[in-house]
Design an enzyme around this catalytic site. Structure first.
Site, PDB file in Angstrom:
ATOM      1  N   CYS A   1       0.838  -1.192   0.000  1.00 48.91           N
ATOM      2  CA  CYS A   1       0.000   0.000   0.000  1.00 48.91           C
ATOM      3  C   CYS A   1       0.879   1.250   0.000  1.00 48.91           C
ATOM      4  O   CYS A   1       1.696   1.436  -0.897  1.00 48.91           O
ATOM      5  CB  CYS A   1      -0.958  -0.036   1.193  1.00 48.91           C
ATOM      6  SG  CYS A   1      -2.183   1.292   1.192  1.00 48.91           S
TER       7      CYS A   1
ATOM      8  N   ASP B   1      -9.403  -4.694  -5.990  1.00 50.72           N
ATOM      9  CA  ASP B   1      -8.934  -3.702  -5.017  1.00 50.72           C
ATOM     10  C   ASP B   1      -9.886  -2.512  -5.057  1.00 50.72           C
ATOM     11  O   ASP B   1      -9.964  -1.803  -6.058  1.00 50.72           O
ATOM     12  CB  ASP B   1      -7.506  -3.276  -5.363  1.00 50.72           C
ATOM     13  CG  ASP B   1      -6.862  -2.416  -4.286  1.00 50.72           C
ATOM     14  OD1 ASP B   1      -7.594  -1.742  -3.543  1.00 50.72           O
ATOM     15  OD2 ASP B   1      -5.621  -2.416  -4.209  1.00 50.72           O
TER      16      ASP B   1
ATOM     17  N   HIS C   1      -7.291  -5.527  -1.705  1.00 53.54           N
ATOM     18  CA  HIS C   1      -6.135  -4.661  -1.471  1.00 53.54           C
ATOM     19  C   HIS C   1      -5.104  -5.285  -0.534  1.00 53.54           C
ATOM     20  O   HIS C   1      -3.908  -5.252  -0.802  1.00 53.54           O
ATOM     21  CB  HIS C   1      -6.623  -3.329  -0.884  1.00 53.54           C
ATOM     22  CG  HIS C   1      -5.555  -2.297  -0.713  1.00 53.54           C
ATOM     23  ND1 HIS C   1      -5.016  -1.599  -1.773  1.00 53.54           N
ATOM     24  CD2 HIS C   1      -4.914  -1.836   0.402  1.00 53.54           C
ATOM     25  CE1 HIS C   1      -4.109  -0.746  -1.329  1.00 53.54           C
ATOM     26  NE2 HIS C   1      -4.015  -0.876  -0.010  1.00 53.54           N
TER      27      HIS C   1
END
Length: 440
Positions: free
Chosen positions: A250, A342, A377
Site C-alpha cells: 500500500c 482492489d 487490497h
C-alpha cells in the site's frame, strides 16, 4: 458452557473415542498442516471448527462440514467440506476462512502484534453439521496448535538511531545475509509480522516504523528518513551491503517506488510492491496525504454499508503527469502484486501505467506484474484472514471503515500464490550468485 456434558453420543458411541490430529501442531504461519479425524462411525456428519482469540481480545472462527468415509475417517486434505465458512477440498480452509464470530465489533481487523508469541488456534470436531452455538456444545475432540511468524533462532533487534526507529530481524546462522527494508501501509506505526517471517526465510529484514512514532508524537517523515533506514540496514554487520531489497505494501509500496526512482543514495537490488501506486506522496507525510485526499473528497464513494472507497481519488491524480513518479528512472527489477478487486486503490490501473512508462524508456524488462482476479487490497502472507472492510484511523484520529475488496476464496488463493512469488523474487535477486567474497 457445555450443554452436552454426560450425554451419550448414540451412534458415535464406540470402543475408542474420536481422535483429532493436526500435524504439525507447531509451525510457521505460511506452512500447511494436515487435519485428520479418526474413530468416527462410517458416514457420520461432523463439523471441524477453528477458534482464535486475537491480541485485541476478538474471537475469530472458521468451520467446515464433513462426512466420515467408510473407515470412519475425515481428512481435510482429501475430503470435501459441504458447507461452512468454506466449501470443497481446502487443506487450509480452517485458517484462511476465519472471520469474527457473530456479535463482534464492526470493522474489526486481525494483525499479529507480538511476534515473539504464537498465534494459538483451538481445533475441534463436533457431532453434526453446526453453523453456530459452538460454545454451547461439547466437542468430540480438540487440539491446540501454534502458528509462528518467528522461526527458532531468529534474532529480534530494536533499532533507534539517526532518528530512525524500527525492528531488525536476523535469520539464524553465522551470516551475513541479504537484507530487506520492509514497510507497511498508511496505518503507520511499527508492524513486525511480515519482517519476522521474511527473516524466518533467510532475509535480514528491517521493519520500519514511520508516520506514527508513539511517544514522540511524530507523524511525518521525509525521503531522507527512508534513505537513512536503508543505510542502517546496509551497514549492519550481519547484512551483505550489496544485497539489499525493498518490500512495501500500500503506502509502503508507494514509498518504495519513491526510493527507487527519486533517491540518489538508495540503490536496491530489487523492489517488491504489493497494492501500491505511483503517485507522489506530498512531503512523505500522512498529514500531506490526508490533505491531498481532502481536496478530492468529493470523489470518495461509499457502498451500501457506508464503507469508503478511495480508488477514484488516485485515478484522478493519475491523470495529472505532475502528480506521478517518473517510473522511467527505475534501475532495479520491480515486482508489482495487485488484485483486480482492489476497492481502495486503482493498483491494477497504476501497474498498467507504470508498464507503459517503463516501456517507453526501455525499462519494461525490469518489470514483473502479478495480478489476481477476485483479490482485494490487503494481500498478506498465506492463510491470513481476508479483510473485506476494516476500521481505519487517520492522523487526526477520525475513524472510518475502508472497503479493501476481494472475495474470500480467490483472495486467499492470491495470498498463497503471491507469497511464493515474492519469496522467489527476493531469493533470485538477493541470493543468487553470492560468492564467499560477497559475504565478507
Amino acid at each position: 458452557m457445555c450443554k452436552q456434558k454426560g450425554l451419550r453420543l448414540s451412534s458415535m458411541t464406540q470402543s475408542a473415542p474420536p481422535v483429532l490430529s493436526v500435524l504439525p501442531t507447531r509451525a510457521l504461519v505460511d506452512e500447511k498442516f494436515k487435519v485428520v479425524v479418526e474413530n468416527l462411525p462410517p458416514g457420520s456428519p461432523v463439523t471441524l471448527h477453528s477458534l482464535h482469540q486475537s491480541e485485541d481480545k476478538d474471537y475469530w472462527e472458521a468451520f467446515g462440514h464433513y462426512i466420515s468415509d467408510h473407515r470412519g475417517v475425515v481428512s481435510v486434505a482429501d475430503d470435501l467440506s459441504f458447507g461452512g465458512t468454506y466449501t470443497g477440498t481446502e487443506v487450509m480452509g480452517l485458517l484462511w476462512s476465519m472471520r469474527p464470530v457473530p456479535g463482534s465489533r464492526v470493522g474489526v481487523s486481525w494483525r499479529k502484534k507480538n511476534v515473539c508469541t504464537p498465534m494459538l488456534v483451538n481445533m475441534s470436531v463436533y457431532r453434526g453439521h453446526l453453523a453456530e452455538g459452538f460454545r454451547d456444545q461439547c466437542p468430540l475432540a480438540s487440539v491446540l496448535i501454534e502458528r509462528w511468524y518467528l522461526a527458532p533462532g531468529v534474532q529480534r533487534i530494536d533499532i533507534s538511531e539517526k532518528g530512525v526507529r524500527g525492528t531488525l530481524f536476523i535469520p539464524p546462522g553465522p551470516g551475513p545475509f541479504p537484507g530487506v527494508l520492509d514497510m507497511w501501509g498508511g496505518g503507520g506505526g511499527l508492524v513486525e509480522y511480515r519482517s519476522s517471517l521474511l527473516a524466518s526465510h533467510g532475509f535480514a529484514s528491517f521493519a520500519l516504523e514511520y508516520f506514527t512514532f508513539g511517544d514522540t508524537g511524530k507523524a511525518d517523515a521525509e525521503l531522507s528518513y527512508f534513505e537513512a533506514a536503508f543505510h542502517i540496514l546496509k551497514d549492519h554487520p550481519q547484512v551483505i551491503p550489496g544485497r539489499i531489497g525493498i518490500f512495501g505494501i500500500c503506502m509502503g509500496a508507494s514509498v518504495a517506488m519513491h526510493m527507487v526512482t527519486e533517491s540518489a543514495t538508495v540503490k536496491p537490488l530489487c523492489c517488491a510492491c504489493v497494492s501500491g501506486y505511483h503517485i507522489i506522496l506530498p512531503g512523505f507525510s500522512m498529514r500531506g496525504i490526508n490533505e491531498l485526499f481532502a481536496e478530492h473528497s468529493k470523489l470518495i464513494r461509499v457502498d451500501e454499508n457506508h464503507h469508503q472507497m478511495w480508488r477514484d481519488i488516485v485515478l484522478a491524480l493519475m491523470k495529472d503527469p505532475s502528480k506521478k513518479l517518473n517510473m522511467g528512472n527505475t534501475s532495479c527489477p520491480l515486482l508489482l502484486v495487485n488484485g483486480y478487486d482492489d476497492q481502495n486503490c486503482p493498483t491494477v490501473e497504476s501497474a498498467e501505467d507504470i508498464y507503459q512508462i517503463m516501456k517507453a524508456t526501455g525499462k519494461d524488462h525490469l518489470l514483473t506484474r502479478v495480478q489476481y482476479p477476485g483479490a482485494g487490497h490487503l494481500i498478506e502472507p498465506p492463510f491470513s484472514p481476508h479483510h473485506m472492510a476494516t476500521t481505519f484511523i487517520t492522523d487526526s484520529e477520525n475513524k472510518m471503515i475502508l472497503l479493501w475488496g476481494g472475495q474470500t476464496k480467490p483472495h486467499s488463493d492470491a495470498q498463497e500464490d503471491a507469497w511464493k512469488k515474492i519469496l522467489a523474487f527476493l531469493q533470485h535477486h538477493l541470493y543468487s550468485n553470492i560468492t564467499p567474497k560477497a559475504r565478507i
